[in-house]
Design a protein around this motif. Structure first.
Motif, PDB file in Angstrom:
ATOM      1  N   THR A 209       0.591  73.307  53.776  1.00 28.85           N
ATOM      2  CA  THR A 209      -0.814  73.037  54.094  1.00 28.85           C
ATOM      3  C   THR A 209      -1.444  72.241  52.957  1.00 28.85           C
ATOM      4  N   SER A 210      -2.064  71.137  53.274  1.00 36.52           N
ATOM      5  CA  SER A 210      -2.554  70.224  52.242  1.00 36.52           C
ATOM      6  C   SER A 210      -3.548  70.890  51.297  1.00 36.52           C
ATOM      7  N   VAL A 211      -4.456  71.692  51.836  1.00 34.36           N
ATOM      8  CA  VAL A 211      -5.462  72.298  50.978  1.00 34.36           C
ATOM      9  C   VAL A 211      -4.826  73.271  49.988  1.00 34.36           C
ATOM     10  N   PHE A 212      -3.742  73.938  50.393  1.00 33.01           N
ATOM     11  CA  PHE A 212      -3.099  74.882  49.480  1.00 33.01           C
ATOM     12  C   PHE A 212      -2.168  74.176  48.500  1.00 33.01           C
ATOM     13  N   ARG A 213      -1.623  73.030  48.878  1.00 36.86           N
ATOM     14  CA  ARG A 213      -0.866  72.217  47.920  1.00 36.86           C
ATOM     15  C   ARG A 213      -1.797  71.766  46.803  1.00 36.86           C
TER      16      ARG A 213
ATOM     17  N   PHE B 222      -2.765  74.761  44.649  1.00 38.13           N
ATOM     18  CA  PHE B 222      -1.679  75.133  43.737  1.00 38.13           C
ATOM     19  C   PHE B 222      -1.712  74.257  42.487  1.00 38.13           C
ATOM     20  N   GLN B 223      -2.003  72.962  42.680  1.00 38.54           N
ATOM     21  CA  GLN B 223      -2.123  72.069  41.525  1.00 38.54           C
ATOM     22  C   GLN B 223      -3.325  72.446  40.664  1.00 38.54           C
ATOM     23  N   ALA B 224      -4.403  72.893  41.310  1.00 41.95           N
ATOM     24  CA  ALA B 224      -5.587  73.305  40.557  1.00 41.95           C
ATOM     25  C   ALA B 224      -5.289  74.544  39.722  1.00 41.95           C
ATOM     26  N   ILE B 225      -4.495  75.453  40.266  1.00 36.90           N
ATOM     27  CA  ILE B 225      -4.122  76.661  39.516  1.00 36.90           C
ATOM     28  C   ILE B 225      -3.298  76.268  38.288  1.00 36.90           C
ATOM     29  N   ALA B 226      -2.395  75.306  38.484  1.00 34.63           N
ATOM     30  CA  ALA B 226      -1.610  74.828  37.340  1.00 34.63           C
ATOM     31  C   ALA B 226      -2.518  74.190  36.299  1.00 34.63           C
ATOM     32  N   ALA B 227      -3.513  73.429  36.775  1.00 34.60           N
ATOM     33  CA  ALA B 227      -4.452  72.790  35.854  1.00 34.60           C
ATOM     34  C   ALA B 227      -5.297  73.813  35.114  1.00 34.60           C
ATOM     35  N   ALA B 228      -5.512  74.967  35.749  1.00 28.62           N
ATOM     36  CA  ALA B 228      -6.292  76.029  35.109  1.00 28.62           C
ATOM     37  C   ALA B 228      -5.462  76.873  34.156  1.00 28.62           C
ATOM     38  N   GLY B 229      -4.171  76.529  34.009  1.00 24.20           N
ATOM     39  CA  GLY B 229      -3.320  77.262  33.084  1.00 24.20           C
ATOM     40  C   GLY B 229      -2.352  78.204  33.758  1.00 24.20           C
TER      41      GLY B 229
ATOM     42  N   MET C 119     -12.226  83.066  37.157  1.00 22.30           N
ATOM     43  CA  MET C 119     -12.874  82.367  38.256  1.00 22.30           C
ATOM     44  C   MET C 119     -13.501  81.054  37.774  1.00 22.30           C
ATOM     45  N   HIS C 120     -14.074  81.086  36.597  1.00 19.60           N
ATOM     46  CA  HIS C 120     -14.686  79.869  36.034  1.00 19.60           C
ATOM     47  C   HIS C 120     -13.637  78.784  35.826  1.00 19.60           C
ATOM     48  N   ASN C 121     -12.530  79.142  35.174  1.00 18.48           N
ATOM     49  CA  ASN C 121     -11.483  78.156  34.909  1.00 18.48           C
ATOM     50  C   ASN C 121     -10.909  77.587  36.201  1.00 18.48           C
ATOM     51  N   LEU C 122     -10.720  78.452  37.185  1.00 22.09           N
ATOM     52  CA  LEU C 122     -10.138  78.009  38.450  1.00 22.09           C
ATOM     53  C   LEU C 122     -11.097  77.076  39.188  1.00 22.09           C
ATOM     54  N   THR C 123     -12.379  77.446  39.208  1.00 18.81           N
ATOM     55  CA  THR C 123     -13.362  76.613  39.900  1.00 18.81           C
ATOM     56  C   THR C 123     -13.527  75.264  39.196  1.00 18.81           C
ATOM     57  N   LYS C 124     -13.530  75.312  37.878  1.00 20.50           N
ATOM     58  CA  LYS C 124     -13.657  74.078  37.107  1.00 20.50           C
ATOM     59  C   LYS C 124     -12.470  73.154  37.363  1.00 20.50           C
ATOM     60  N   ALA C 125     -11.265  73.741  37.407  1.00 25.15           N
ATOM     61  CA  ALA C 125     -10.068  72.928  37.648  1.00 25.15           C
ATOM     62  C   ALA C 125     -10.059  72.383  39.075  1.00 25.15           C
ATOM     63  N   GLY C 126     -10.525  73.175  40.019  1.00 26.27           N
ATOM     64  CA  GLY C 126     -10.524  72.745  41.412  1.00 26.27           C
ATOM     65  C   GLY C 126     -11.557  71.693  41.711  1.00 26.27           C
ATOM     66  N   GLY C 127     -12.676  71.739  41.004  1.00 29.62           N
ATOM     67  CA  GLY C 127     -13.726  70.753  41.204  1.00 29.62           C
ATOM     68  C   GLY C 127     -14.472  70.962  42.512  1.00 29.62           C
ATOM     69  N   PRO C 128     -15.438  70.092  42.792  1.00 29.25           N
ATOM     70  CA  PRO C 128     -16.278  70.240  43.991  1.00 29.25           C
ATOM     71  C   PRO C 128     -15.476  70.258  45.294  1.00 29.25           C
ATOM     72  N   MET C 129     -14.329  69.552  45.318  1.00 32.17           N
ATOM     73  CA  MET C 129     -13.539  69.477  46.546  1.00 32.17           C
ATOM     74  C   MET C 129     -13.037  70.854  46.984  1.00 32.17           C
ATOM     75  N   LEU C 130     -12.663  71.714  46.012  1.00 30.73           N
ATOM     76  CA  LEU C 130     -12.083  73.019  46.348  1.00 30.73           C
ATOM     77  C   LEU C 130     -13.075  74.168  46.185  1.00 30.73           C
TER      78      LEU C 130
ATOM     79  N   ASN D   6     -20.020  84.375  43.138  1.00 36.42           N
ATOM     80  CA  ASN D   6     -20.483  83.052  43.553  1.00 36.42           C
ATOM     81  C   ASN D   6     -19.947  82.035  42.575  1.00 36.42           C
ATOM     82  N   VAL D   7     -18.965  81.289  43.021  1.00 36.81           N
ATOM     83  CA  VAL D   7     -18.342  80.337  42.115  1.00 36.81           C
ATOM     84  C   VAL D   7     -18.808  78.915  42.377  1.00 36.81           C
ATOM     85  N   SER D   8     -19.846  78.766  43.174  1.00 38.59           N
ATOM     86  CA  SER D   8     -20.372  77.425  43.428  1.00 38.59           C
ATOM     87  C   SER D   8     -21.215  76.969  42.248  1.00 38.59           C
TER      88      SER D   8
END
Length: 702
Positions: A548-552, A555-562, A575-586, A615-617
């Motif tokens: 699934t594209s959104v989960f691919r 997964f890259q965002a999780i890697a970017a978050a460490g 949650m902060h690190n994950l949201t920051k790595a994922g960016g507005p798209m995720l 609330n991670v927005s």
């Protein structure tokens, strides 16, 4: 370590097992197209059949709850056992000898049968022992009791009546001589643990075998005979065991099943001798609960046997005409006419509307139970009792009205006040309105006054409105009832229903398939309870394990978050690190996954799998706030097991894709060194995949 069952033996059992016979033992199946049969699913509550069986292919699937599989999977689900035990149970049923691979860590296992099979064998042997004791000199009081109820020796043999001797451990010693261990005897509910060892649970009592619909003995009911009995209760039953659940067993179901299916009628009485009296009088659809009131689980069993879906998607509710039968389809309760009977009738109001629309009540003159009625007035009186049964709602309402003198206005008002809360409890909107009219006419009050009184009672009692005559939706929003200390999602059907609802209700990727569900559930667990994830297995994941594209991307965002956070990472920081790595798209994806309910029980703190809604927005949770100071909580064993299951699915799918790609490439290569090298890689991947399955599931074939 026990070796796995040999593949050829598994296939022998599969070939011998008749899926139709096994399923139809508990589910009424009807033809639906070429080679397909349909019935009500035994794994979730439904009113319109969505459970499909195709015996020729050996597969079944429920379009309602999503469960499905082969004959082994059906036995696993219905008996609550694992794959190995399912194979062993069916092997015992079809008299197939099993052989086991030597694991290398010990001798190959002998075919001693599964635990469940041993418990069934213990109960069957106990039944033979009790029956053998009924003709002994000591059992004279038991024979007198049964004879005094107008039961002959042949009648007692038909219903399996037996006698448990008064001694301390007669049954225990008998079972031990047959090779049963003390643990097996205890686990079957046949003995208790004392200070000097185990002793018989049933002593000095008349016994009745309680069987399932296929005739297997699951436990016993027993009646007191002697005043010096250390157990004061007149009747006792087998305690809840792996085999016996008092909320799921019905005495006489093995004798009555075929008649219930044929007549679409069931008569529910209150005792073992009442069941005997009913059957001997010609009411061959009689059954009884065992030490508990008739409840929702019992209703499911009955509904699967009497359900009528002859008009396809149209849900048939209410008493229906049955071909070649004098009575319409119905569920008849035989209650006492006294206060206890009234209370029992009111208790039945808690069952669902469709069930209640077919429910009748039969009360004999002088409040005689069926057994006493047969003794005093004969078999015809018993048959007449059932023929004269009246609908449950009418019985309860009429009983309330009959207490008042309707000649006088105060009596009419009193009757209206007494009846209004009863009518208010009728959840079906059509029925309660009909009974408002009926009650108003019977009491002699104005219809609008009666309706207003009932509406006020409905509001005060918070009664929800239902339409019993409408087909039940495939996925209901009702949450499962949660008992303290229990897992409401232990039932695979309940768990899968929530998983599918999660997939259907999210807004970021509208699709519903098994691959998506596995990936979605894994990501939700990872975000909510990262400490549930096995770090070694997680390290084997790559982006190619996700389709699934959104989960691919996630997964890259999780890697970017460490990657996986350390155990001492604050929850807010994760949650902060994950949201920051994922960016507005995720952002929305992470938000939804963070609050998505998981099919897991809550922990003692009330959080469990239901996370605090962060609330991670807009940049995520502030790392300096209080939330950031709370470390990631440890995962519960249930969460760890579920996470490992999901990880295994992803890794297994990854192996499958790699093997498929390699085999496709190998087919295009000419013979030579490169092809041999690729074959070696495929062999290693297949071995790794098999090892993964063996590690998680404990038994593989192939």
């Amino acid at each position: 370590m026990v070796g796995m069952i040999k593949k050829e033996d598994v296939e022998k059992v599969r070939a011998a097992a008749d899926l139709y016979d096994i399923v139809s033992a508990t589910v009424t199946l009807k033809p639906s197209g070429t080679g397909t049969f349909v019935g009500l699913c035994p794994f979730h509550d439904e009113k319109t059949g969505s459970f499909n069986v195709r015996p020729s292919l050996g597969v079944w699937h429920c379009f309602g709850c999503g469960l499905g599989g082969d004959v082994f999977k059906y036995v696993e689900q219905s008996e609550n056992i694992d794959f190995r035990e399912a194979v062993e149970l069916l092997a015992d049923k079809y008299h197939i000898e099993l052989h086991y691979e030597n694991s290398g860590n010990g001798p190959a296992r002998e075919n001693t049968g599964s635990k469940r099979t041993r418990l069934l064998e213990a109960c069957e042997e106990a039944q033979r022992f009790f029956v053998s004791q009924i003709l002994t000199k000591e059992a004279l009081p038991a024979r007198k009791l049964l004879g005094g109820r107008n039961f002959s020796q042949a009648d007692c043999e038909r219903f399996g009546c037996g006698y448990a001797p008064q001694g301390w451990d007669n049954l225990v010693r008998h079972l031990a001589s047959k090779g049963f261990t003390q643990k097996e005897i205890l686990d079957a509910g046949l003995a208790r643990q004392g200070q000097r060892g185990i002793y018989d649970y049933f002593r000095g009592r008349v016994t009745w075998p309680i069987r399932d619909s296929t005739g297997r003995t699951l436990g016993f009911g027993a009646r007191k005979l002697y005043e010096d009995d250390q157990i004061a209760a007149k009747y006792i039953n087998t305690p809840d065991t792996q085999l016996y659940r008092k909320t799921q067993v019905l005495y006489g179901i093995d004798l009555a099943k075929s008649a219930i299916v044929k007549k679409r009628q069931v008569v529910i009485v209150e005792g073992y001798t009442d069941v005997m009296a009913m059957h001997l009088a010609g009411i061959d659809t009689a059954i009884a609960t065992c030490g508990t009131a008739f409840g929702a689980e019992h209703a499911k069993i009955v509904r699967r046997l009497i359900a009528d879906d002859s008009l396809g998607a149209v849900q048939l509710v209410g008493p229906l005409k049955v071909k070649d039968q004098p009575l319409s389809s119905r569920i008849v309760f035989t209650f006492d006419g006294d206060a206890a009977g009234q209370k029992a009738a009111l208790h039945a109001f808690g069952l669902d509307s469709a069930f209640l629309s077919q429910t009748f009540v039969a009360v004999a003159d002088d409040n005689l139970d069926p057994c006493d009625l047969r003794i005093e007035r004969g078999n015809e009186a018993v048959r007449s009792l059932i023929a004269r049964a009246k609908p449950l709602y009418d019985f309860v309402i009429d009983a309330a009205i009959s207490r008042f003198d309707l000649t006088y206005t105060p009596g009419q008002v009193g009757a209206m006040k007494a009846v209004a809360p009863l009518v208010a409890q009728i959840r079906d909107r059509s029925l309660w309105d009909a009974y408002v009219r009926k009650s108003a006419g019977r009491i002699g009050v104005d219809l609008e006054v009666m309706r207003r009184e009932v509406m006020n009672a409905r509001r005060q009692m918070h009664v929800r409105d239902e339409d019993a005559y409408a087909p039940k939706r495939r996925f209901e929003r009702d949450e499962p009832r949660v008992e303290p200390g229990t897992n409401p999602y232990a039932n695979p059907a309940t768990r899968k229903a929530l998983e599918r609802r999660d997939a259907a209700e999210q807004a970021y990727f509208k699709i519903d398939d098994a691959v998506f569900i596995a990936e979605q559930q894994f990501m939700a667990v990872l975000i909510q309870v990262p400490r549930a994830i096995d770090r070694t297995m997680f390290g084997q994941l790559t982006i190619d394990h996700f389709m699934t594209s959104v989960f691919r991307t996630l997964f890259q965002a999780i890697a970017a978050a460490g990657g996986l956070p350390s155990d001492d990472t604050p929850q807010g920081l994760w949650m902060h690190n994950l949201t920051k790595a994922g960016g507005p798209m995720l952002n929305q994806v992470i938000n939804e996954l963070a609050v998505m309910p998981l099919p897991l029980p809550g922990d003692d703190s009330g959080n469990g799998a239901q996370p605090v809604q962060a609330n991670v927005s807009g940049g995520g949770v502030g790392v300096n706030g209080g939330a950031a100071a709370v470390q990631l909580r440890p995962a519960t064993p249930e969460e760890q097991r579920y996470a490992t299951e999901l990880l295994t699915r992803l890794l297994d799918m990854g192996f499958m894709r790699q093997i498929g790609l390699a085999k496709r490439r190998m087919a295009q290569l000419p013979d030579g060194e490169e092809k041999i090298t690729l074959l070696g890689q495929i062999t290693r991947m297949e071995t790794a995949r098999k090892d993964l399955q063996a590690q998680i599931y404990g038994n593989t074939i192939g």
